[in-house]
Design a protein around this motif. Structure first.
Motif, PDB file in Angstrom:
ATOM      1  N   UNK A  77       1.139  -1.300  -0.223  1.00  0.00           N
ATOM      2  CA  UNK A  77       0.039   0.043  -0.163  1.00  0.00           C
ATOM      3  C   UNK A  77       0.692   1.448   0.057  1.00  0.00           C
ATOM      4  N   UNK A  78       1.538   1.488   1.024  1.00  0.00           N
ATOM      5  CA  UNK A  78       2.676   2.463   0.574  1.00  0.00           C
ATOM      6  C   UNK A  78       3.374   2.149  -0.008  1.00  0.00           C
ATOM      7  N   UNK A  79       4.207   1.193  -1.196  1.00  0.00           N
ATOM      8  CA  UNK A  79       4.780   2.043  -2.497  1.00  0.00           C
ATOM      9  C   UNK A  79       3.957   2.374  -2.650  1.00  0.00           C
ATOM     10  N   UNK A  80       3.346   1.494  -3.338  1.00  0.00           N
ATOM     11  CA  UNK A  80       1.912   2.286  -4.953  1.00  0.00           C
ATOM     12  C   UNK A  80       1.829   3.906  -4.621  1.00  0.00           C
ATOM     13  N   UNK A  81       1.625   4.303  -2.834  1.00  0.00           N
ATOM     14  CA  UNK A  81       0.804   5.432  -2.462  1.00  0.00           C
ATOM     15  C   UNK A  81       2.339   6.143  -3.344  1.00  0.00           C
ATOM     16  N   UNK A  82       2.972   5.907  -2.971  1.00  0.00           N
ATOM     17  CA  UNK A  82       4.765   6.597  -3.239  1.00  0.00           C
ATOM     18  C   UNK A  82       4.991   6.892  -5.111  1.00  0.00           C
ATOM     19  N   UNK A  83       4.967   5.251  -5.668  1.00  0.00           N
ATOM     20  CA  UNK A  83       4.796   5.383  -6.874  1.00  0.00           C
ATOM     21  C   UNK A  83       3.212   6.236  -7.080  1.00  0.00           C
ATOM     22  N   UNK A  84       2.387   6.447  -6.888  1.00  0.00           N
ATOM     23  CA  UNK A  84       1.573   6.911  -8.269  1.00  0.00           C
ATOM     24  C   UNK A  84       1.792   8.646  -7.010  1.00  0.00           C
ATOM     25  N   UNK A  85       2.867   9.055  -5.603  1.00  0.00           N
ATOM     26  CA  UNK A  85       3.023  10.602  -6.136  1.00  0.00           C
ATOM     27  C   UNK A  85       3.692  10.486  -7.435  1.00  0.00           C
ATOM     28  N   UNK A  86       5.018  10.364  -7.551  1.00  0.00           N
ATOM     29  CA  UNK A  86       5.680  10.080  -8.154  1.00  0.00           C
ATOM     30  C   UNK A  86       5.418  10.453  -9.525  1.00  0.00           C
ATOM     31  N   UNK A  87       4.141   9.569 -10.081  1.00  0.00           N
ATOM     32  CA  UNK A  87       3.250   9.629 -11.028  1.00  0.00           C
ATOM     33  C   UNK A  87       2.905  11.436 -11.227  1.00  0.00           C
ATOM     34  N   UNK A  88       2.104  11.698 -10.474  1.00  0.00           N
ATOM     35  CA  UNK A  88       1.312  12.547 -10.042  1.00  0.00           C
ATOM     36  C   UNK A  88       1.907  13.824  -9.900  1.00  0.00           C
ATOM     37  N   UNK A  89       3.727  13.856  -9.698  1.00  0.00           N
ATOM     38  CA  UNK A  89       4.134  15.117  -9.849  1.00  0.00           C
ATOM     39  C   UNK A  89       4.887  15.363 -11.147  1.00  0.00           C
ATOM     40  N   UNK A  90       5.091  13.570 -12.045  1.00  0.00           N
ATOM     41  CA  UNK A  90       4.988  13.843 -13.209  1.00  0.00           C
ATOM     42  C   UNK A  90       4.494  14.696 -14.197  1.00  0.00           C
ATOM     43  N   UNK A  91       2.417  14.040 -13.939  1.00  0.00           N
ATOM     44  CA  UNK A  91       1.238  14.428 -14.607  1.00  0.00           C
ATOM     45  C   UNK A  91       1.290  16.358 -14.506  1.00  0.00           C
ATOM     46  N   UNK A  92       2.313  16.482 -13.222  1.00  0.00           N
ATOM     47  CA  UNK A  92       1.679  18.215 -13.072  1.00  0.00           C
ATOM     48  C   UNK A  92       3.450  19.014 -13.561  1.00  0.00           C
ATOM     49  N   UNK A  93       3.780  18.452 -14.341  1.00  0.00           N
ATOM     50  CA  UNK A  93       4.524  19.226 -14.987  1.00  0.00           C
ATOM     51  C   UNK A  93       6.235  19.272 -14.022  1.00  0.00           C
ATOM     52  N   UNK A  94       5.842  18.500 -13.695  1.00  0.00           N
ATOM     53  CA  UNK A  94       7.439  19.071 -12.238  1.00  0.00           C
ATOM     54  C   UNK A  94       8.369  17.994 -12.213  1.00  0.00           C
ATOM     55  N   UNK A  95       9.159  17.976 -13.331  1.00  0.00           N
ATOM     56  CA  UNK A  95      10.108  16.840 -13.681  1.00  0.00           C
ATOM     57  C   UNK A  95      10.856  16.524 -12.777  1.00  0.00           C
ATOM     58  N   UNK A  96      10.784  15.287 -12.220  1.00  0.00           N
ATOM     59  CA  UNK A  96      11.753  14.486 -10.112  1.00  0.00           C
ATOM     60  C   UNK A  96      13.192  14.807 -10.920  1.00  0.00           C
ATOM     61  N   UNK A  97      13.910  15.108 -10.484  1.00  0.00           N
ATOM     62  CA  UNK A  97      15.236  14.756 -11.190  1.00  0.00           C
ATOM     63  C   UNK A  97      15.346  13.333 -11.434  1.00  0.00           C
ATOM     64  N   UNK A  98      14.637  12.716 -10.426  1.00  0.00           N
ATOM     65  CA  UNK A  98      15.054  10.462 -11.424  1.00  0.00           C
ATOM     66  C   UNK A  98      15.099  10.489 -12.338  1.00  0.00           C
ATOM     67  N   UNK A  99      13.820  11.556 -13.732  1.00  0.00           N
ATOM     68  CA  UNK A  99      12.729  11.128 -14.712  1.00  0.00           C
ATOM     69  C   UNK A  99      14.247  11.823 -15.719  1.00  0.00           C
ATOM     70  N   UNK A 100      15.746  12.573 -15.294  1.00  0.00           N
ATOM     71  CA  UNK A 100      16.864  12.897 -15.896  1.00  0.00           C
ATOM     72  C   UNK A 100      17.403  11.973 -15.858  1.00  0.00           C
ATOM     73  N   UNK A 101      18.816  12.301 -16.089  1.00  0.00           N
ATOM     74  CA  UNK A 101      19.886  11.650 -16.930  1.00  0.00           C
ATOM     75  C   UNK A 101      20.732  11.744 -15.380  1.00  0.00           C
TER      76      UNK A 101
END
Lengths: 181, 273
Positions: A77-101
């Motif tokens: 449940x926790x990890x899915x919530x973390x992944x959802x939060x990461x996806x949410x940030x991506x959808x909002x256009x906030x490019x997380x550092x992890x998505x860059x090289x």
């Protein structure tokens, strides 16, 4: 007096024991916090996600079927919530550092000494799937099989993500030379 | 017996796969033999082992008390709902303490020294009773903050006790008189108590905060607790709101009718640096 198992606590909670869920939470919340803050690299987001996960687990206790351990169920449940939060940030256009090289290591030209990233910063630089796998396997020390259950992916995929993540991390931490990649 | 394959230099990815246990037994044995005679491969495997060791050395950071109290409050609210206790009567699906995806957790920088704004008049409906000007807020001195810390810890313990079922929050308590009570102290004691009436509705509450503009308080600040109070003879609702960073909280007292159309700020204080 025997310490109740996680499954016994969850069962007690489902039967109306008002102490049981709190005791279960007390066993795991530090670890859950560690997973969330290392995965999201943002304290407030991590606090949000842990809260969401705890409330979701409280509400969904009746849906626990016992196929996985309570620990696995709770952390899924926790990890899915973390992944959802990461996806949410991506959808909002906030490019997380992890998505860059991954950032290049900073080099002190004068001394030709590589300035290492901290482990936490280096983890944040990894793509989310590799980061989650390494946080669970290498930081938390969970068996690969249990991590595969949590993430609901094959064991081989967990190992592969760990392998690739360790290469990237090794470079960022200065253990592995850039030219080795 | 597996023999070394001379001249073969294995790519880093293959060595990482070996390190991760991805290779089948035969392949793994071959690569291991090759690596034993290849200084470069040995260095790569050592680097991967060092990386794993460094990750393993990361412990779990301690849970900040503010977050632990927040989680306890959210679970306490779930416990109350499931036991059929007083819940927000506006149909809000989520517990007041549970943040939604759109709710920002980072508050605007706080302005701890400004005086309170004036009452905003509602364009419709009867004006509120004549009230004295809201009290001026002042920055907490360090000495006061030191006295406050035990209250913060006590509030966390209180919230935890509610979750544990040891202490039951009262159903419909009488309004809390704030006469002679420091706002900050009152604020932390209501943590986990969400008896705030219509202001439990995040939209209503945000509209209220926009209307009365307590200094440094974002309209979507997370509600950590609240209850009916009487301040200087006037009925109000005390709201304990997250400040967006550790140890940073806002205590705001507004009139019970406060909403997007207007309201009265009866008191406000910021806790923390």
């Amino acid at each position: 007096m025997c310490t109740p198992t996680d499954a016994e606590l969850l069962a007690a909670h489902r039967e109306g024991d008002q102490h049981a869920f709190g005791e279960l939470v007390a066993r795991y919340r530090t670890r859950m916090w560690g997973i969330a803050v290392r995965t999201l690299h943002h304290r407030e987001d991590a606090a949000d996600v842990v809260q969401e996960a705890l409330v979701a687990a409280y509400r969904r206790a009746d849906s626990y079927r016992g196929e996985a351990s309570v620990r696995t169920w709770l952390h899924r449940i926790l990890v899915n919530a973390c992944i959802d939060r990461i996806r949410q940030e991506r959808r909002q256009g906030t490019v997380p550092l992890s998505e860059a090289e991954p950032r290049e290591r900073r080099r002190d030209v004068a001394a030709d000494v590589v300035t290492r990233l901290s482990v936490e910063d280096a983890l944040a630089a990894l793509p989310a799937p590799q980061r989650v796998a390494l946080v669970l396997v290498d930081v938390q020390g969970w068996p690969v099989g249990e991590v595969a259950e949590i993430l609901e992916i094959p064991v081989g995929t967990v190992k592969s993500r760990c392998a690739r993540g360790r290469i990237r991390l090794g470079v960022l931490l200065g253990h592995l030379r850039e030219e080795e990649r | 017996m597996t023999e070394r394959d001379p001249g073969r230099e294995h790519p880093v990815e293959l060595l990482a796969d070996l390190d991760a246990g991805l290779l089948d037994a035969a392949r793994a044995a071959q690569v291991r033999v090759d690596a034993e005679h290849d200084a470069r491969a040995g260095a790569v495997l050592a680097a991967l082992a060092a990386t794993r060791a460094e990750l393993a050395s990361l412990g779990d950071p301690p849970v900040p008390a503010e977050f632990a109290a927040r989680w306890d409050a959210a679970l306490a609210e779930e416990a109350r709902k499931s036991a059929g206790r007083t819940a927000p009567d506006d149909g809000t699906p989520a517990a007041p303490g549970v943040p939604t995806g759109h709710q920002s957790m980072d508050g605007a920088p706080s302005d701890q020294r400004s005086s309170l704004p004036r009452t905003t008049r509602r364009p419709e409906g009867p004006p509120p009773d004549a009230l004295r000007p809201p009290r001026r807020i002042g920055r907490l001195g360090r000495a006061r903050l030191r006295r406050l810390r035990p209250a913060l810890v006590a509030a966390a313990v209180l919230a935890a006790a509610v979750v544990g079922g040891v202490l039951r929050a009262p159903g419909n308590p009488a309004p809390l008189s704030l006469d002679g009570v420091d706002l900050a102290t009152a604020g932390v004691t209501v943590r986990g108590d969400f008896d705030v009436g219509d202001l439990a509705d995040p939209v209503r509450r945000a509209g209220c905060l926009r209307a009365v503009t307590p200094p440094g308080v974002p309209p979507d600040a997370l509600l950590l607790g609240g209850r009916d109070v009487v301040l200087d003879g006037h009925h109000g609702v005390l709201l304990l709101l997250a400040g967006g960073r550790r140890g940073h909280l806002h205590v705001v007292v507004v009139d019970p009718e406060c909403g997007p159309q207007g309201g009265t700020l009866l008191g406000a204080q910021t806790i923390g640096e």
